[in-house]
Structures are given as structure tokens and as C-alpha cells.
Design an enzyme around this catalytic site. Structure first.
Site, PDB file in Angstrom:
ATOM      1  CG  ASP A 155     -17.918  28.820 -24.752  1.00 51.22           C
ATOM      2  OD1 ASP A 155     -18.176  30.394 -25.096  1.00 51.22           O
ATOM      3  OD2 ASP A 155     -17.102  27.970 -24.416  1.00 51.22           O
ATOM      4  CG  HIS A 222     -16.232  32.107 -35.093  1.00 54.05           C
ATOM      5  ND1 HIS A 222     -15.839  31.672 -36.549  1.00 54.05           N
ATOM      6  CD2 HIS A 222     -17.815  32.752 -36.092  1.00 54.05           C
ATOM      7  CE1 HIS A 222     -15.630  31.589 -37.249  1.00 54.05           C
ATOM      8  NE2 HIS A 222     -16.577  32.754 -38.037  1.00 54.05           N
ATOM      9  CB  SER A 414      -9.673  24.270 -19.629  1.00 60.33           C
ATOM     10  OG  SER A 414     -10.685  25.091 -20.600  1.00 60.33           O
TER      11      SER A 414
END
EC number: 3.4.21.62
Length: 836
Positions: A155, A222, A414
Site C-alpha cells: 500500500d 490518508h 478486501s
């Protein structure tokens, strides 16, 4: 109160007052007065309010690679007991005055007690995942997670400003004392350095080997919402079990690896190349993780990316992708559009998970883009009140003032799916990807809308409650499977392929016409049953009209002709039919092919199972020499012989459990060596030496009486009549040997004498003990004189003599009756069923 004096009135008033105080305090603060009660079996906590979700029988997979091999049986209280407990205030009649006064005051101030139910039992519209967390907590507390699963998260980095993640890294209770989370390999050193992941966002083709860094922080905070939800997952919680002053901390069931592959900036994160993603996938593979989660969906084809995906597939590593947040080289992203993944239909280890925010009432529709429509920007309308693949998390993940979680709740699907797979892998670490897809296929109900049916890339809704029910209740039976039936015309186009950028039109692959039942193999292709049954034509002339024998032959030949439905192979116009020929309570993960193939031989006494599975049995030996024998006649005859021979201590063989196994163990060799030369010519000489010792002594006798047996021609037409003669001869020979040794009479006489003597000694000792106790009690009574005692003793002696004479007479009479019956007993004559 009126009849009491002043002092007693004061005592009564004080007693009533303190009783009311104690009852009120006990209700308001139950942990002060009483210890918390819970049922425990070997330190396994049982939650009584999970009666509708948790089965009473929890099966463990018996595998030597696992740590726990025992079987846990939990006896939870039924719902009727809970109702009785709730209504006890109005139905009980044994309450004293103080309890009735207390209940009256409590109902007056706090309302009816029935309306005050445990919060954990109230599962409303947005508390679905709280219920699931309770079930997962039940599984963990009962010792089901027995393994640790490694998860790699790809990520934009970690938001260390978040209180939960900061606590997760620092393990400081004072920082965030509302949660108790723990991970094994995450050690916090300093805010800009972590030792449990890498940063590959600056990697490209030039500096591919030297671009790694340890800076994993997310600048603007974020990112990493999926990671946060994963951390919030029940598999990471640390349970504190307090026993006196000791605290037992249970180890978590997950290891976390972090790889930062995407930029934090919204303007740049979609325009980056695919190299950081490939670098993170390679890093996760080197860490031997079991699950890889990417925060962005990949809708792009790259040779190097496909190669690493092949390696992950061969390594049995699960890859989970979200449906939204498209990532490609074009600076374009529309979170309101659900895109498919470019790996979804090519790799079975890739799970494409998405959800629709049905709680948002501002919009009624959502855009779904298919593969051939991405470049055209044409989207289908799909209503949000239908959940897609996985329920959205909704407000159940919102903790206190974390409003940003509610905003990104549709992206938690997910990540929450990771927790589901982690729970399964913690219980069954050796489960394959195909087995997991078979499990998930049962948790997907039928498609509800016609718009979604037209798209072959979407599988349907994923019902998490149904999945938990399969996981904890009965599971998928080892013999149950899903058959795939299709009714497609040649003009219908079902299989759509992925289009590259330079392609404008879709090459539609026509579907073959199929009006008969077809199955789906491992690769998702369809295979005709008739074409695969050519190897079984040898048995066709002996098959029956009901086709059940064909099913038996398919089971004996192997399971390669019966392939099982996978999640990724779902196409349009599919109908799922659940078939279970053997509904037994077995573990839902026992999905190996060896477990599905039932043994050919069943126990004689299991009549119900035998009749349900095999209504007819076929015997084909020596090039179909023997005809097909009816199963009912065969079993009735075998059961009759078993009962007759077991009563006399005669068995066929030590290893033969039923007539089929007996017939397969060279049953013809029991007849003798020279009775049928044709058999001996076909068989090897070594087989003639392996004659059962029980019947070997009868060979010489049978040689002299060969004329009593059937000829070869008669035996071909009536093969089992020889078996009846064989059993009768064995019985008569055994009887003669037993009578010659006089073993039966001598053993029975000694046994009866021993039993009579044993019972006589027992009765005599019991009477003597009663007499001693009675005499001792009489002598202790001092008010009796000597004359009275003498009369009592004489009376007792007279009673004992009468009892003794009566007992001796009864024994003598019983012995006379036995001798009379034995003298009149005639020898047992067993008629021969067949004679020449």
C-alpha cells in the site's frame, strides 16, 4: 410488624433495608458482589448466546502436522433455557419476600427486565460484523487457531499518526488503552524506521536492485485504511485471561509484513509504473507469506508482472485485490466505477473482492465496468441495495471519533476478506487454493439481478453469514459437491476475453452447444461426461437400468471424471445444485480427493449406510466368469452364515469383514488343492500354498468326498450353492472335533459348579454379616434381661436354619432340573441345504 416490639421492629427494618441495598448493588454492579460465571471446558470459554451460529460438535482435522488432534464437543445451553432464565422473574414461585420487593422496585424504576438484553446479542442492521467477530472470538478462545499466518500488505505506507496503529507499533497501553492488539514480528524503533517491511515506491528499471528503503510512513495520513482494518481484525486481538494475579497473554494468529509501493500523493499514485508493485510482490514471496493484499486494483498486462504472478500461483500464495481504486499508467481513476482485475480470470490464486455501499441513500446506482468496456467508458448500472461479493463494513468499524473510517468503509471489503482467510488458514494451514474456492463457492448465493447476470466477470454476492455457518456448523461434506449445468444456445456469447489498448472490438468466443450435463475441470473448461466414460465400456453389458452401478464404477476408477466447481469458473446461466450422497458431520476442510473416494468395502452391520450408497453390487472376476449377483440376496445369505458360525466360534478369516472382501481373498483356494484343476492351472503355485489354516485340515476329507460337490458346469450357473455346502461341512467338522475332545461338556460343567459355589458363598457371608450386626445391636440394649436375650438368640438360630435349609433345597432342586434337562436334550441336527 405490628406484633413486634420496638427493638424487634428496628432489627426488621434494618434487615429489610440492607437486603434491598445488596440486591440493588448486585444488579447494578454484578462484578462487585459475584464472580463472573462462564462455562469452561479445559479453559475454553463458551458463549451461550451463539447457539444459532455455533454447532455443538466442532471437528478438528486429524493431521500429524497440526498441534491439536483432539475432538472438542461443546454443550451450549439451548434457547429454551435462555427464555426460562429471562422469564424467571414472573414464573418463579420460590422467591422470598425480599426478592419480590426487589423485582417490583426494579421494574418500577428500570422497566421490564425482558427488554434489557446483552448488547452482544442485539445484532442490528449495522452490527453484522460484530456478530462475526464474536464468532471468531469463540473460535480462538476454544483453541481452534493453531497456526500463525503471514500476511504481506502492499500500500502507501503506515499512518503512524493514527492512535490505533501507533499503539499497534509501540505496545503502549497508555497511548491507546481501548484496544489490545499484538503482532509477533512488528517492532517499533523510531518513527521513520521499521524493520518489518521495505519501501519500493522509488524503484524503476534502472535502480531495480538498489531502491529499497525502510521508510514506510504515510505522509498525509490518508493511506493504509485496509491495513488499519486488518489490524482491527479479530485475528490480531490479544486476549487477557486473568487468573488471580497472573495474566496469560494469548499469542496472535498473524504476522504482518509491509511494503510501500504507491505514492502518497493522489496526483502521482496512479501515474507511476508497475515496477514498485513487482518489487513488492517479490519481497512478499521471499518472506514466505501466505496472503498478499494490494490496496490498488491492477488492470494492466506486463510480462514481468505475469511471471511473478505465476510464481505466486505455484507457491500457493493468496493474492487479494480490491475492485475499486484502479491503478495503471494513465492518470485516471474513478472510485465510483468498479473495474475487474487483469489477473482475475487467469490466476486462480487471485481474489477480486469488492463491495457496494448500500447504506448511502444519496445515490441509487453504481457504475460497473467490464473488460471490453474500459476503453469505451461505458458502464452498467447496478443498484446499491444489493451487496456485491462481500458486505460493506458500514459503521461497525467506526471507533469513537474516527469518521474517516466510515467514509472509506466500502474499501474495507478486501481487507476484511483477509481476516476470513486468515482464520481458515490458522485452523487448516495446508489448505490449497482450490479447496478454499470450493468452500467459498458455497457461500455465494444465486445472482439476484439480470444486470449482474449478463456480466461473466462478477461472481455474485458473498454471504458472510452463510460462510460462517459452513465454517462452524456442518461444513461442506466430504462427499458433497456442486455440479454445473448449462443451457446455452450456440448463438449466445458467454466467454469474453480481455482486450488490449490497440483492440477496438471484442473477439467473442462462441460457446459450444450443450443440452446434456457437463462438468467444469480444473482449468474452467467444460468436459462431456459421455466422452470421458469410454474407458468404462467393459462394464456396460452388466450395468443396470437405474445407472447407479455406473456411478459406483466411476468412483472405483477414480475421481478424475468428477471435477468440482470453482469460484473463478462461474459463468452466466449457471445453476448450482448441491448434491450430498453421504450427509455426515465432517470437517469442512477435508476436501482432498482421497477423502471423497469412499471405500469399496463397508461393514456388514452398517445396514443403513450400505443401502444408501450401494443398492447393487457387481462381481466380475476371471474375465467376467461370474454373473452379476443381487446385493440383497448376497447380504442376507452372508448375514445368516455369520450368525450361525459366530455362535459356535467359527470365523471365515481374520481379515475378511464382509462377503465382498471374502470373495476377493482367493475364496476358491479354500476348497482344496486337487478339487478343480482348471482353477489351479490359471493360478500361480504360490497361491495354492496360502490356504487358511482353519480349513486346511479338511483337504484330505474333501478328496475322499469329491463327489458331493458340484461340477464345473453346475458351479458356473449356481456359484453360491457350493458356498452353502462349504459352510455346512465346516460346521459339521468343527462340531465333531469339539465333541471328540469333550470340551463343551467339561467346560460347561466346571463353569456351572463355579458359579453355584460363588453365589452360595456370597449369600452365606451376607447372612452371617446381618446376623452379627443384629446380635451386636441386641447386646447393646441394656434394658433386656438374660432370659429375653436367650429367647431372641434361639429365635435367630431357628430362622437361620430355616433359611439355610430352604437355600439348600432350592439349590438341590435347581441342580436336579438341570440334570433332567441335560438328559432330555437331543443333539442339534443341522440340515444340509443341498444334497446329491
Amino acid at each position: 410488624m405490628v406484633l413486634l416490639n420496638g427493638k424487634l421492629k428496628y432489627i426488621a427494618v434494618v434487615a429489610i433495608f440492607y437486603n434491598l441495598i445488596i440486591l440493588l448493588v448486585k444488579e447494578k454492579f454484578p462484578y462487585i458482589c459475584t464472580k463472573k460465571k462462564f462455562h469452561a471446558i479445559s479453559n475454553r470459554i463458551l458463549y451461550e448466546y451463539l447457539n444459532n451460529f455455533v454447532s455443538k460438535d466442532i471437528f478438528r482435522r486429524e493431521d500429524i502436522t497440526l498441534k491439536n488432534l483432539n475432538f472438542v464437543q461443546t454443550n451450549l445451553k439451548s434457547d429454551k433455557d435462555a427464555e426460562i432464565k429471562e422469564n424467571r422473574d414472573t414464573q418463579s414461585v420460590d422467591d422470598n419476600m425480599f426478592q419480590r420487593v426487589y423485582k417490583f422496585i426494579l421494574n418500577f424504576f428500570y422497566g421490564n427486565k425482558k427488554n434489557r438484553i446483552n448488547k452482544s446479542m442485539n445484532y442490528g442492521k449495522y452490527d453484522n460484523f460484530n456478530k462475526i467477530n464474536d464468532i471468531f472470538e469463540f473460535m480462538r478462545n476454544n483453541g481452534l487457531p493453531i497456526n500463525i499466518t503471514s500476511v504481506c500488505l502492499i500500500d502507501t505506507g503506515l499512518n503512524i499518526k493514527d492512535a490505533l496503529i501507533n499503539y499497534f507499533l509501540n505496545h503502549d497501553i497508555s497511548t491507546y488503552n481501548s484496544y489490545t492488539y499484538h503482532s509477533v514480528n512488528i517492532n517499533y524503533k523510531k518513527p521513520d524506521s521499521f524493520n518489518f517491511g521495505i519501501n519500493s515506491e522509488n524503484c524503476d528499471e534502472d535502480n531495480y536492485s538498489e531502491c529499497e528503503s525502510t521508510f514506510l510512513e504515510n505522509h498525509n495520513g490518508h493511506g493504509k485504511y485496509e491495513d488499519k482494518s486488518t489490524i482491527q481484525g479479530d485475528s490480531l486481538k490479544l486476549i487477557e485471561k486473568k487468573y488471580d494475579k497472573n495474566v496469560d497473554l494469548q499469542r496472535s494468529g498473524i504476522d504482518v509484513e509491509i511494503c510501500k509501493a504507491f505514492n502518497n500523493s493522489k496526483e502521482k499514485k496512479n501515474s507511476l509504473n508497475i515496477i514498485p508493485v513487482i518489487k513488492c510482490l517479490e519481497y512478499c514471496k521471499t518472506k514466505n507469506v501466505k496472503i498478499i493484499h494490494m490496496d490498488y486494483n491492477i488492470n494492466e498486462q506486463n510480462e514481468q508482472l505475469i511471471q511473478i504472478m505465476d510464481d505466486l500461483k505455484n507457491s500457493e500464495i493468496f493474492v487479494i485485490l480490491p475492485s475499486e481504486k484502479l491503478f495503471n499508467e494513465k492518470p485516471y481513476e474513478d472510485n465510483s466505477v468498479i473495474y475487474p482485475s487483469s489477473f482475475f480470470e487467469k490466476f486462480e490464486n487471485v481474489f477480486f473482492i469488492g463491495s457496494l455501499d448500500y447504506s448511502d441513500m444519496s445515490s441509487d446506482d453504481a457504475d460497473i465496468a467490464s473488460n471490453f468496456q474500459i476503453q469505451k467508458n461505458e458502464y452498467l448500472k447496478y443498484r446499491k441495495n444489493n451487496v456485491f461479493l462481500l458486505d460493506s463494513i458500514n459503521s461497525s468499524l467506526k471507533k469513537r471519533d474516527d469518521h474517516d473510517i466510515l467514509y472509506y468503509e466500502i474499501k474495507y471489503s478486501s481487507a476484511f476478506f483477509i481476516n476470513i482467510i486468515t482464520i481458515i488458514l490458522n485452523i487448516y494451514p495446508n489448505m490449497s487454493i482450490k479447496e478454499l474456492r470450493n468452500i467459498l463457492s458455497y457461500s455465494i448465493p444465486s445472482k439476484e439481478t439480470a444486470q449482474l447476470k449478463t456480466e461473466n466477470i462478477f461472481e455474485g454476492n458473498f454471504d458472510i453469514n452463510k460462510f460462517i455457518h459452513i465454517l462452524l456448523n456442518r461444513g461442506i461434506n466430504s462427499s458433497g459437491f456442486v455440479r454445473k449445468y448449462k443451457d446455452v444456445t450456440p448463438n449466445e456469447s458467454t466467454n469474453k476475453i480481455f482486450l488490449l489498448e490497440d483492440q477496438k472490438d471484442a473477439d467473442i468466443e462462441p460457446q459450444k452447444d450443450s443440452s446434456i450435463d457437463i462438468y467444469c475441470d480444473e482449468g474452467g473448461s467444460d468436459e462431456d461426461i459421455v466422452s470421458t466414460s469410454n474407458g468404462l465400456d467393459v462394464y456396460s453389458e452388466y450395468s443396470h437400468s437405474n445407472n447407479k452401478s455406473d456411478q459406483l464404477l466411476n468412483d472405483e476408477k477414480g475421481l478424475k471424471y468428477e471435477t468440482y466447481k470453482d469460484l473463478y469458473s462461474v459463468k452466466e446461466n449457471d445453476i448450482y445444485v448441491f448434491e450430498s450422497n453421504n450427509p455426515t458431520n465432517s470437517s469442512f476442510m477435508q476436501m482432498n480427493y482421497d477423502d471423497k473416494i469412499k471405500s469399496k468395502y463397508l461393514d456388514n452391520l452398517e445396514e443403513a449406510n450400505y443401502q444408501n450408497h450401494r443398492t447393487q453390487f457387481e462381481i466380475n472376476r476371471n474375465d467376467n466368469r461370474y454373473p452379476i449377483i443381487s446385493e440383497d440376496n448376497l447380504r442376507d445369505r452372508q448375514n445368516m452364515h455369520n450368525i450361525q458360525m459366530l455362535n459356535d466360534g467359527i470365523n471365515y478369516s481374520e481379515n475378511a469383514n464382509n462377503i465382498e472382501e471374502l470373495y476377493d481373498n482367493d475364496f476358491e483356494d479354500y476348497r482344496g488343492k486337487d478339487l478343480n484343476p482348471e482353477y489351479n492351472k490359471i493360478r500361480d503355485n504360490n497361491n495354492n500354498k496360502n490356504i487358511n489354516k482353519e480349513f486346511g485340515i479338511l483337504n484330505t476329507w474333501r478328496k475322499n468326498n469329491e463327489g458331493l460337490y458340484l461340477s464345473d458346469s453346475e458351479e458356473e450357473s449356481q456359484p453360491f450353492k457350493w458356498m452353502d455346502m462349504h459352510v455346512d461341512d465346516i460346521y459339521q467338522d468343527r462340531k465333531k472335533r469339539l465333541k471328540g475332545n469333550n470340551y463343551d461338556n467339561r467346560n460347561g460343567r466346571v463353569r456351572r459348579i463355579y458359579e453355584d459355589n460363588k453365589r452360595g458363598r456370597y449369600i452365606k457371608n451376607r447372612n452371617m454379616q446381618k446376623k452379627k450386626n443384629f446380635d451386636r445391636n441386641l447386646k447393646n440394649k441394656r434394658y433386656l434381661n438374660r432370659r429375653t436375650k436367650r429367647h431372641i438368640n434361639e429365635k435367630n438360630k431357628r430362622i437361620m436354619r430355616e433359611k439355610k435349609n430352604k437355600y439348600n433345597n432350592s439349590v438341590l432342586k435347581r441342580n436336579e432340573m438341570k440334570s433332567h434337562n441335560n438328559s432330555q436334550k437331543t443333539p442339534k441336527i443341522i440340515p444340509r441345504k443341498y444334497s446329491r
